[in-house]
Design a protein around this motif. Sequence first.
Motif, PDB file in Angstrom:
ATOM      1  N   GLU A   1      27.694   9.897  32.236  1.00  0.00           N
ATOM      2  CA  GLU A   1      28.755   9.630  31.267  1.00  0.00           C
ATOM      3  C   GLU A   1      28.514   8.336  30.509  1.00  0.00           C
ATOM      4  N   ASP A   2      27.471   7.609  30.910  1.00  0.00           N
ATOM      5  CA  ASP A   2      27.078   6.375  30.228  1.00  0.00           C
ATOM      6  C   ASP A   2      28.238   5.375  30.181  1.00  0.00           C
ATOM      7  N   GLN A   3      28.923   5.212  31.326  1.00  0.00           N
ATOM      8  CA  GLN A   3      30.025   4.257  31.376  1.00  0.00           C
ATOM      9  C   GLN A   3      29.517   2.832  31.216  1.00  0.00           C
ATOM     10  N   TYR A   4      28.394   2.517  31.820  1.00  0.00           N
ATOM     11  CA  TYR A   4      27.743   1.223  31.638  1.00  0.00           C
ATOM     12  C   TYR A   4      26.287   1.342  32.046  1.00  0.00           C
TER      13      TYR A   4
ATOM     14  N   THR B   1      35.902  -1.713  32.421  1.00  0.00           N
ATOM     15  CA  THR B   1      36.002  -2.300  31.090  1.00  0.00           C
ATOM     16  C   THR B   1      34.631  -2.811  30.689  1.00  0.00           C
ATOM     17  N   ASN B   2      34.016  -2.148  29.724  1.00  0.00           N
ATOM     18  CA  ASN B   2      32.691  -2.540  29.249  1.00  0.00           C
ATOM     19  C   ASN B   2      32.866  -3.462  28.044  1.00  0.00           C
ATOM     20  N   LYS B   3      32.400  -4.694  28.185  1.00  0.00           N
ATOM     21  CA  LYS B   3      32.621  -5.717  27.162  1.00  0.00           C
ATOM     22  C   LYS B   3      31.403  -5.926  26.269  1.00  0.00           C
ATOM     23  N   THR B   4      30.456  -4.994  26.317  1.00  0.00           N
ATOM     24  CA  THR B   4      29.249  -5.139  25.498  1.00  0.00           C
ATOM     25  C   THR B   4      29.015  -3.934  24.581  1.00  0.00           C
ATOM     26  N   ARG B   5      29.980  -3.058  24.458  1.00  0.00           N
ATOM     27  CA  ARG B   5      29.839  -1.907  23.572  1.00  0.00           C
ATOM     28  C   ARG B   5      30.551  -2.204  22.254  1.00  0.00           C
ATOM     29  N   GLY B   6      29.795  -2.324  21.193  1.00  0.00           N
ATOM     30  CA  GLY B   6      30.373  -2.620  19.898  1.00  0.00           C
ATOM     31  C   GLY B   6      30.558  -4.109  19.688  1.00  0.00           C
ATOM     32  N   ALA B   7      31.069  -4.462  18.502  1.00  0.00           N
ATOM     33  CA  ALA B   7      31.270  -5.869  18.157  1.00  0.00           C
ATOM     34  C   ALA B   7      32.378  -6.478  19.012  1.00  0.00           C
TER      35      ALA B   7
ATOM     36  N   ILE C   1      28.460  10.425  50.368  1.00  0.00           N
ATOM     37  CA  ILE C   1      28.359  11.507  49.390  1.00  0.00           C
ATOM     38  C   ILE C   1      29.192  11.191  48.154  1.00  0.00           C
ATOM     39  N   LYS C   2      30.382  10.629  48.358  1.00  0.00           N
ATOM     40  CA  LYS C   2      31.234  10.270  47.229  1.00  0.00           C
ATOM     41  C   LYS C   2      30.585   9.181  46.378  1.00  0.00           C
ATOM     42  N   ASP C   3      29.923   8.207  47.059  1.00  0.00           N
ATOM     43  CA  ASP C   3      29.209   7.151  46.327  1.00  0.00           C
ATOM     44  C   ASP C   3      28.143   7.747  45.417  1.00  0.00           C
ATOM     45  N   ILE C   4      27.358   8.673  45.958  1.00  0.00           N
ATOM     46  CA  ILE C   4      26.254   9.270  45.199  1.00  0.00           C
ATOM     47  C   ILE C   4      26.765  10.097  44.028  1.00  0.00           C
ATOM     48  N   ILE C   5      27.795  10.922  44.283  1.00  0.00           N
ATOM     49  CA  ILE C   5      28.345  11.752  43.216  1.00  0.00           C
ATOM     50  C   ILE C   5      28.922  10.891  42.099  1.00  0.00           C
ATOM     51  N   THR C   6      29.682   9.850  42.494  1.00  0.00           N
ATOM     52  CA  THR C   6      30.254   8.949  41.488  1.00  0.00           C
ATOM     53  C   THR C   6      29.158   8.238  40.709  1.00  0.00           C
ATOM     54  N   GLY C   7      28.069   7.852  41.399  1.00  0.00           N
ATOM     55  CA  GLY C   7      26.951   7.204  40.724  1.00  0.00           C
ATOM     56  C   GLY C   7      26.336   8.082  39.654  1.00  0.00           C
ATOM     57  N   PHE C   8      26.190   9.385  39.946  1.00  0.00           N
ATOM     58  CA  PHE C   8      25.653  10.310  38.951  1.00  0.00           C
ATOM     59  C   PHE C   8      26.594  10.436  37.747  1.00  0.00           C
ATOM     60  N   PHE C   9      27.901  10.510  37.999  1.00  0.00           N
ATOM     61  CA  PHE C   9      28.844  10.612  36.888  1.00  0.00           C
ATOM     62  C   PHE C   9      28.824   9.348  36.036  1.00  0.00           C
ATOM     63  N   ILE C  10      28.742   8.174  36.676  1.00  0.00           N
ATOM     64  CA  ILE C  10      28.665   6.917  35.914  1.00  0.00           C
ATOM     65  C   ILE C  10      27.434   6.911  35.035  1.00  0.00           C
ATOM     66  N   LEU C  11      26.321   7.396  35.574  1.00  0.00           N
ATOM     67  CA  LEU C  11      25.063   7.399  34.840  1.00  0.00           C
ATOM     68  C   LEU C  11      25.106   8.367  33.661  1.00  0.00           C
TER      69      LEU C  11
ATOM     70  N   ILE D   1      17.602   3.565  29.249  1.00  0.00           N
ATOM     71  CA  ILE D   1      16.279   3.848  29.811  1.00  0.00           C
ATOM     72  C   ILE D   1      16.061   3.050  31.090  1.00  0.00           C
ATOM     73  N   ASP D   2      16.425   1.756  31.056  1.00  0.00           N
ATOM     74  CA  ASP D   2      16.264   0.912  32.251  1.00  0.00           C
ATOM     75  C   ASP D   2      17.093   1.439  33.413  1.00  0.00           C
ATOM     76  N   THR D   3      18.293   1.915  33.112  1.00  0.00           N
ATOM     77  CA  THR D   3      19.147   2.462  34.173  1.00  0.00           C
ATOM     78  C   THR D   3      18.552   3.735  34.750  1.00  0.00           C
ATOM     79  N   LEU D   4      18.059   4.631  33.897  1.00  0.00           N
ATOM     80  CA  LEU D   4      17.433   5.863  34.368  1.00  0.00           C
ATOM     81  C   LEU D   4      16.198   5.560  35.209  1.00  0.00           C
ATOM     82  N   ILE D   5      15.421   4.565  34.808  1.00  0.00           N
ATOM     83  CA  ILE D   5      14.232   4.176  35.586  1.00  0.00           C
ATOM     84  C   ILE D   5      14.640   3.731  36.978  1.00  0.00           C
ATOM     85  N   ALA D   6      15.690   2.888  37.052  1.00  0.00           N
ATOM     86  CA  ALA D   6      16.131   2.378  38.350  1.00  0.00           C
ATOM     87  C   ALA D   6      16.601   3.509  39.261  1.00  0.00           C
ATOM     88  N   VAL D   7      17.371   4.449  38.705  1.00  0.00           N
ATOM     89  CA  VAL D   7      17.877   5.570  39.513  1.00  0.00           C
ATOM     90  C   VAL D   7      16.727   6.471  39.967  1.00  0.00           C
TER      91      VAL D   7
END
Length: 288
Positions: free
Chosen positions: A130-133, A177-183, A118-128, A65-71
């Motif tokens: 796809e919930d990569q982080y 590498t997301n180090k906060t997903r899961g235990a 344009i590549k930055d923006i497109i990649t930003g949408f995919f990161i968001l 939610i915080d990420t969506l608000i920022a975007v």
Amino acid sequence: MNRVLSFFNEFLKKNDGSLNIFGKTFKIVIVFMVIKILIRISHILIDKTIESRKNKAFTVDEKKIDTLIAVLKNIIKYLLYFIGIMILLDIFGINTSSILATAGLGGLAISFAAQSLIKDIITGFFILFEDQYSIGDYVQIGDYQGIVEELGLRVTKLRDFSGELHIIPNSNIGTVTNKTRGAMRALVTVRIPYEEDVDRVINVLEEVSQTLRKSNESILEGPNILGISDLGEYGIEITVIARTKPMDQWGVERDLRKEIKKAFERENIKIPYPRMDIVNERTRRDRD
């Protein structure tokens, strides 16, 4: 009122009724003040809307939610600034309608010039999507690692533990590498001399683990004694692991080492260290 109007007409307009340089400057300031106010109002409305949604029956990941608000805030800000620039061009007599009309013809040239953006923006949408982080996650991106402070349409901002802020264009982001997903795993290696009773040491470690498991809420599973993991040059290595909440693994490791040290002192268990036996020539001959 008439005096105010006459003042503005005298100092802000030319004889033909068009705005002079002071009038144009005054109008630009007013336009961007209004844009600033609109941005602030939109941010308040977004925050209130999201806050009301949080109180509903359904649950959503707070970081997402915080990420969506920022975007969303960034999109509104860029849109309002674009409108302000169009008004600015119109104030200086530049035909914005012709610019917009020819945007299609110049789109190819602009796309080549703004490929990176344009590549930055497109990649930003995919990161968001796809919930990569999300904001608040601890991630590693290339050679940089830290906590995500901002996920924008163009860049991602990471704050590492030394306080440095890394600003990474989204188009440069590859493996994440997301180090906060899961235990997470807490791992402590304990070294003891070869002279110590291994079974006795393992029993002491079991007691420490059971006590820490009851007192530390960050521990999800364990600590478990894996047994002897290595026969080193100076002593025996015993590995202890535990599963913890995200971002708490380092704190659990520190607490585990502290309690093990106190238990070893209480039970008079030694810690190995490099030793050197010096034998002089006479003593060696006597031995021989």
